[in-house]
Every structure is written in C-alpha cells, then in structure tokens.
Design a protein around this motif. Sequence first.
Motif, PDB file in Angstrom:
ATOM      1  N   THR A 128       0.867  -1.170   0.000  1.00  0.00           N
ATOM      2  CA  THR A 128       0.000   0.000   0.000  1.00  0.00           C
ATOM      3  C   THR A 128       0.909   1.228   0.000  1.00  0.00           C
ATOM      4  N   SER A 129       0.313   2.408  -0.042  1.00  0.00           N
ATOM      5  CA  SER A 129       1.138   3.620  -0.050  1.00  0.00           C
ATOM      6  C   SER A 129       1.909   3.790   1.248  1.00  0.00           C
ATOM      7  N   SER A 131      -2.469   7.716  14.168  1.00  0.00           N
ATOM      8  CA  SER A 131      -2.235   8.193  15.533  1.00  0.00           C
ATOM      9  C   SER A 131      -3.310   7.780  16.533  1.00  0.00           C
ATOM     10  N   ASP A 132      -4.340   7.015  16.096  1.00  0.00           N
ATOM     11  CA  ASP A 132      -5.359   6.588  17.057  1.00  0.00           C
ATOM     12  C   ASP A 132      -5.849   5.183  16.704  1.00  0.00           C
ATOM     13  N   ILE A 133      -6.406   4.526  17.687  1.00  0.00           N
ATOM     14  CA  ILE A 133      -6.830   3.129  17.537  1.00  0.00           C
ATOM     15  C   ILE A 133      -7.924   2.984  16.486  1.00  0.00           C
ATOM     16  N   PHE A 134      -8.863   3.928  16.456  1.00  0.00           N
ATOM     17  CA  PHE A 134      -9.964   3.827  15.495  1.00  0.00           C
ATOM     18  C   PHE A 134      -9.430   3.829  14.060  1.00  0.00           C
ATOM     19  N   THR A 135      -8.513   4.761  13.780  1.00  0.00           N
ATOM     20  CA  THR A 135      -7.943   4.826  12.428  1.00  0.00           C
ATOM     21  C   THR A 135      -7.149   3.575  12.106  1.00  0.00           C
ATOM     22  N   LEU A 136      -6.419   3.073  13.082  1.00  0.00           N
ATOM     23  CA  LEU A 136      -5.632   1.863  12.864  1.00  0.00           C
ATOM     24  C   LEU A 136      -6.527   0.669  12.568  1.00  0.00           C
ATOM     25  N   PRO A 155      -6.465   0.178   5.730  1.00  0.00           N
ATOM     26  CA  PRO A 155      -6.159  -0.912   4.786  1.00  0.00           C
ATOM     27  C   PRO A 155      -4.843  -1.602   5.135  1.00  0.00           C
ATOM     28  N   GLU A 156      -3.957  -0.892   5.832  1.00  0.00           N
ATOM     29  CA  GLU A 156      -2.672  -1.483   6.218  1.00  0.00           C
ATOM     30  C   GLU A 156      -2.880  -2.637   7.202  1.00  0.00           C
ATOM     31  N   LEU A 157      -3.694  -2.428   8.224  1.00  0.00           N
ATOM     32  CA  LEU A 157      -3.950  -3.504   9.180  1.00  0.00           C
ATOM     33  C   LEU A 157      -4.701  -4.646   8.497  1.00  0.00           C
ATOM     34  N   ARG A 158      -5.632  -4.292   7.616  1.00  0.00           N
ATOM     35  CA  ARG A 158      -6.353  -5.343   6.893  1.00  0.00           C
ATOM     36  C   ARG A 158      -5.393  -6.203   6.077  1.00  0.00           C
ATOM     37  N   GLU A 159      -4.383  -5.584   5.463  1.00  0.00           N
ATOM     38  CA  GLU A 159      -3.412  -6.332   4.670  1.00  0.00           C
ATOM     39  C   GLU A 159      -2.522  -7.206   5.554  1.00  0.00           C
ATOM     40  N   VAL A 160      -2.176  -6.714   6.737  1.00  0.00           N
ATOM     41  CA  VAL A 160      -1.389  -7.527   7.673  1.00  0.00           C
ATOM     42  C   VAL A 160      -2.182  -8.772   8.064  1.00  0.00           C
ATOM     43  N   VAL A 161      -3.452  -8.582   8.371  1.00  0.00           N
ATOM     44  CA  VAL A 161      -4.309  -9.709   8.751  1.00  0.00           C
ATOM     45  C   VAL A 161      -4.472 -10.668   7.578  1.00  0.00           C
ATOM     46  N   ARG A 162      -4.645 -10.125   6.371  1.00  0.00           N
ATOM     47  CA  ARG A 162      -4.774 -10.979   5.183  1.00  0.00           C
ATOM     48  C   ARG A 162      -3.543 -11.867   5.014  1.00  0.00           C
ATOM     49  N   LEU A 163      -2.365 -11.253   5.154  1.00  0.00           N
ATOM     50  CA  LEU A 163      -1.125 -12.008   5.009  1.00  0.00           C
ATOM     51  C   LEU A 163      -1.002 -13.065   6.106  1.00  0.00           C
TER      52      LEU A 163
END
Length: 564
Positions: free
Chosen positions: A9-10, A31-36, A40-48
Amino acid sequence: MTESKNVETSALYMNPNRSVAVLNYSNKYISDIFTLMNSPELREVVRLFLAERGHEANGNSFEDTNAETYLETIKSVLLDRGDAYEHFTREEMLQSIEDLYSFYRSYLRIAVLNMHRSDVMANNFMEIDNQFNDLVIRLYRTVEEKLQGFSNKTYRQVSAGSSACILTQSQDWPMPKGYEALKPIRFIDTLMLRPPMMMTTPSNKREGTFSAVPDNPIAKFHGDRDEWYCFPAKIGESLAYIYFHRDYFVSGISLANLFEVASAKDVAGHKPDEILLFGLAETEGDVSHYYHDEENDIWVGEVPYNDKTTYFGYMKKMCLTLHNLHMIYENRLPIHGSMVRIKFSNGKKKNVVFFGDSGAGKSESLEALQEIADDKIISLETIFDDMGSFTFDNQGNMYAQGTEIGAFVRLDDLSSAVAFNNMDRGVYLNPDRKNARVIIPADSYSRVVKHHKVDMWVYANNYDKEIGIHRFDNKEAAKETFITGKRFALGTTDEVGMSTTFFANPFGPVQEEAKTRPIIDKAFDYFFDNDIYVGEIYTHLGTDKSSESLNESARELLEVLMNS
C-alpha cells in the motif's frame, strides 16, 4: 522481485520471503486506535497472516475466516458489543490475536520519514515513532485484556510497532554523466534503532571473491524511489554511497552499527569514492562484481538480488573491497585484521595489529589476552576489528587507520562478559544458527581514522602446532608468511581445510596483486628498518578446539608486550 502475496500500500510494504516490512510515515501516519483498526494497512497484515496460517492445521475456526470478518469481530470486542462472541470463542480469538501480534513482530519493521516532506515532524521523529509503537501495543493489550477478562499483572515494553526508524532526504551531489538513474533515490540522514535487534536471513555464509567487470554496472540500475535507499557511509577516509533494495533492509540497517553515517554536509556537493548497487535484478553471471570508473575515479560494486546475498557478509565485504581497492590506488596498504591499543598496569601502552584471514584467530587472540591478563591490562581499545590500512605520511613515517566503527563477529567468538556488556546495543543475525553473528559498536569515527603508530604486527597462525609467539628475524621469511596467507578454514566462508590467500586478504589485494606488492615491500622495509616487532601468534584454532594452547600463546604475548 515482489510476489502477489506481498503487502503493498502507499504506507506499508511487507515481503514474507525476506521478513521485511517498511512503514512510510510520510505517506500516512496513524495516531489513534480507530484509524488503525479501519486502515487498509492492518487489513493487509491480517490478510497475510491468515494466508500463512491457512497452511497449518491448527483447528482455530477464527482463522478460517477472511480479513474483513476477522477485523469486524475484533471491533465488536473493542466496543463490548453483545454479538462479539456469537461465532467464535474467547479462547480461540485470544490465541489468534497472540499469534497475529507475534507474526507482525517477527518482521524487521523499518519506519521511514522523509525530511523534505515533513520538516516539522522530522525534528521529533523519535517521538513520532515512539507514539506509533505505543499505539500498536495499546491496541494489542486492550484486545487481549478484553478477551481474557482481566488486566495483566506483567507488562513488557517491546518494539511493537517498528524495529527502527529512519529519516531520509534527497541530496544533490556532482553526478557524472551516466549516473542520472541514482538521482531520485533518497539518502538516509538519521537512524534510530531499537536494540537488541534479532534478525534472520535465508543465507548465513559468504561464498567466493569479487571480480572486476569491463562495463560499469550503473547502466543496469533502474531502481524506483520507493524501493531503493542510499546509506551514505564513511569507510575509513573513503566516502561511499551504498544503494540497496528495500528487501535488503536487514543488511542496510545493520550498516549503522558498522560504519559512520555521512552527514548531509559530507554528501552535498561531494562525489563519492565508492558506489555500491546492492540488489540488482541482473548482474554478470549472477555474482558480485566491481568496476573502476577511471574517468570519474569511482569504484562501483554490484551485488545481485537473490537469497544467497542476504547474508550481511556480502554487503560488508563488498563495501570493504571497494574501499581497499581505492586505498591501493592511493598507495595505501589494506590490512585484513584487527588493531587494539592496550594500556598496561606498568604504565606501558602498545598498539598491536593482529593479521589474518577469516577464522585465523584474530578476535580469539584478543579474547584470550583479556582472559589471562587479570589486572595487568588496564584498558583495551579496539581501533579496527576487521579491516584497516597502513599509510605513509610525507616524512616517510608509517601509521595505521581503521575503516569501521563497529565489529561484525561470530557469537561463539565472544566471551560471556563482552557479549552481555554489548547485548543492549547489538544487531544479531541468525542467532539460532551456525555462524551466528552480532554487529556491535566498537569505537568513535574520530579515533578509528586517527593516525596510530604500530608497535607490533603479528600473523594469526591457526595451523601450526607450536605454542606461544615467534618473532621473525628475517624480513623475507616474514614477508613470505604474510603474503602466502595460509590458514585452516573454519567454515565461516565456503572454504574448508587448508587454504592460502594472497596477503590473507581476498578483499582488494587479491584483485590487484601487482599494485599491492610494492606497497607490501615498503611496509616490511619500514618495520624492519625501525626494529618494530613482526611475528606470529599460534592460535591453534585449526588443530586444537580447547582454549589451553591459545591461552598459553596469549601469556607469552602479554609477557613480550609488557617487557619490551
């Protein structure tokens, strides 16, 4: 170079084949839990994570779902919704979260912040990185404690978000014609490491030597700004621009413990003495080479992108080969060895150079000397650990200089005292495997490049059965021993058994033997004309694995040093 299963991702890049991740704070800073949780970055980590876990028969139904369902379930846990546990049990969710957290932390995670885009943020880049680390660990602990139903009694402040953070910036330097492809690549300006860093690579051994090619490798460089970085290094008095592909961040970040980072002032307006292109898609014969651009007086090295070259020895030794070749052309003599300044209890000070190829016993001799010295040695300062050079000034006097501010050593070679004293500063490579290594800082750059006189020069002889040390009274005999470069190889490279290497140095002198020989002659003339001790110490590493013989040799060395 990348596969479809990589994360791209970017703001996040992850390559599971290399266990490397790059977090781009300049493109996106969370900078906050809601945004994290909604990123899409966290979603990609979980996907992997789920893709890799799908190959295991772990019987956890929570990992049989997709990334979207996985994260929605975690959100319901965070919000204490009543439907949080309708489909999955607390136990299987908790176990999976623990494994996901460990999976992410198993990567080398490099956070990157570009100074030119974020000048205000760059002044506080460590605080910015600390805040992201706190955010990741806070999210993990909140989910963990909600799932287990109680608060923890023990907390461990690990590097949850990143392993290291770097500041980058673009630099203008007098780029010769043909080198324009390097212009977009940003330079590393400042680094923040979180040691001790434990990293793994597919390869754990270096093979072969580096050879010259007739064409400049720069013509093969087509690197993208988002995929390549430049580590500007001061190697001895050389200026080196080390360009590496992001999949080699294990080696690239490790350089910070080995070489002085050149400042923006050192780089701006300055042509380098050496350029290394590490991770090219194509090279001559798929091995490492160098080219001397005589018109621009730049030594250019090329190392191919493959699993073999992930071993840090390739990056370190190619850097030193380029530096040593530059030294030879400056009429300086590259020395494969270590130099220490020893202060004794009787008031004497001695500078000793231990000489020999990999595994000859240079480091082990120093360890033995410290072990048997008791209170006879007040201090022992490392000037250089692996490579230095002998140089003559305008008055004909010879002095030694180092190249590295750190040491790249086998864990087995370190005494427990040295290992533990440096544990919190070390970068560890493949600590669970044979030839495990650690890179630790050793000395300041100003002391490394200072002009040091030499009081003793000894060859580390690991093949003869004699005990003690031997001083050469014949210059030609001494020269023959040092030039032949005999040793019993211990498996730190691809060599096994008895071997010989010209001047015990396959990193420069072997490639330029004709140019090196006159400098060797000049050095030996100086040592013998000035009655400086030239000898050999019998280390017994190739014949006797016990420490008794080496310790006895060290005792004799100590006696000579204190009484001469």
